[in-house]
Design a protein around this motif. Structure first.
Motif, short mmCIF file in Angstrom:
data_model
loop_
_atom_site.label_atom_id
_atom_site.label_comp_id
_atom_site.label_asym_id
_atom_site.label_seq_id
_atom_site.Cartn_x
_atom_site.Cartn_y
_atom_site.Cartn_z
N SER A 84 15.92 97.67 24.81
CA SER A 84 15.89 97.61 23.35
C SER A 84 14.89 96.52 22.96
N ILE A 85 14.14 96.80 21.93
CA ILE A 85 13.13 95.88 21.43
C ILE A 85 13.44 95.60 19.98
N ASP A 86 13.79 94.37 19.69
CA ASP A 86 14.11 93.98 18.31
C ASP A 86 12.84 93.38 17.70
N PHE A 87 12.22 94.11 16.80
CA PHE A 87 10.98 93.65 16.20
C PHE A 87 11.20 92.60 15.12
N GLY A 95 22.61 90.91 16.78
CA GLY A 95 23.95 91.49 16.88
C GLY A 95 23.91 92.95 17.31
N LEU A 96 23.02 93.71 16.70
CA LEU A 96 22.89 95.12 17.07
C LEU A 96 22.42 95.25 18.52
N SER A 97 21.46 94.44 18.92
CA SER A 97 20.96 94.49 20.29
C SER A 97 22.09 94.24 21.28
N LEU A 98 22.88 93.24 21.00
CA LEU A 98 23.99 92.90 21.88
C LEU A 98 25.02 94.02 21.95
N LEU A 99 25.41 94.56 20.81
CA LEU A 99 26.47 95.57 20.76
C LEU A 99 26.03 96.92 21.30
N ILE A 100 24.76 97.24 21.22
CA ILE A 100 24.27 98.53 21.71
C ILE A 100 24.27 98.57 23.23
N ALA A 120 22.10 87.40 22.92
CA ALA A 120 21.80 88.81 22.70
C ALA A 120 20.66 89.33 23.56
N TYR A 121 19.65 88.51 23.81
CA TYR A 121 18.44 88.98 24.45
C TYR A 121 18.36 88.55 25.91
N THR A 122 17.86 89.45 26.74
CA THR A 122 17.63 89.11 28.14
C THR A 122 16.28 88.43 28.30
N ARG A 123 15.34 88.73 27.41
CA ARG A 123 14.03 88.08 27.42
C ARG A 123 13.58 87.90 25.97
N ALA A 124 13.03 86.73 25.69
CA ALA A 124 12.54 86.47 24.34
C ALA A 124 11.29 85.60 24.42
#
Length: 167
Positions: A84-87, A95-100, A120-124
């Motif tokens: 997942s890529i949160d732009f 929150g959405l990234s984590l829950l998905i 939430a993120y594995t890489r940022a």
């Protein structure tokens, strides 16, 4: 491979990710690319040839309706996204990234990320390292986090519903 691009902001913000979506398609031509946007924005991206599915989430500004959103989130979890890529990199996107529950979750975040962003993120990447212009920013983020080549002349694209075109 299944990729979910998240841009849970406004109409213009969603349009600005189209060059990044196309770059993802070129990097991963056999991947299924899905996009998660606000419900009112979904029609603008629904007819891009390189997007398999656009998920439109109903929202009310300033109000989190978690119980109403839960069935929708469960549908997204069932897709078992690899990436997942949160732009946007904001709290809602985190929150959405984590829950998905994608295996790999990437975003650009502030220099001092909030707790939710840290988990939430594995890489940022730190957003200050990116260009201020949105299209260039998204493409640079993909380049730094995923190794996606940056196109020399990126183009914003939207596509009309072909069933509405007149002969």
């Amino acid at each position: 491979m299944k990729i979910l691009a998240i841009q849970f902001k406004y109409l213009g913000d969603a349009v600005f990710i189209t060059p990044a979506l196309e770059a993802l398609h070129q990097q991963y031509p056999s991947a299924e690319i899905h996009v998660l946007v606000a419900q009112e924005v979904a029609p603008v991206l629904s007819h891009l040839t390189y997007v398999k599915k656009v998920w439109g989430l109903r929202r009310t500004r300033g109000k989190a309706k978690f119980l109403e959103t839960l069935p929708f989130l469960n549908q997204l979890r069932k897709e078992k996204f690899d990436l997942s890529i949160d732009f946007a990199g904001n709290d809602r996107g985190a929150g959405l990234s984590l829950l998905i529950g994608a295996k790999d979750k990437v975003a650009a975040v502030d220099a001092n990320p909030k707790f939710l962003q840290r988990i939430a993120y594995t890489r940022a990447i730190v957003a200050d390292q990116l260009p201020k212009v949105w299209v260039a920013r998204h493409l640079k983020m993909l380049s730094l986090l995923l190794g996606t080549p940056e196109p020399s002349k990126p183009k914003i694209k939207i596509a009309a519903n072909p069933t509405l075109l007149e002969d």
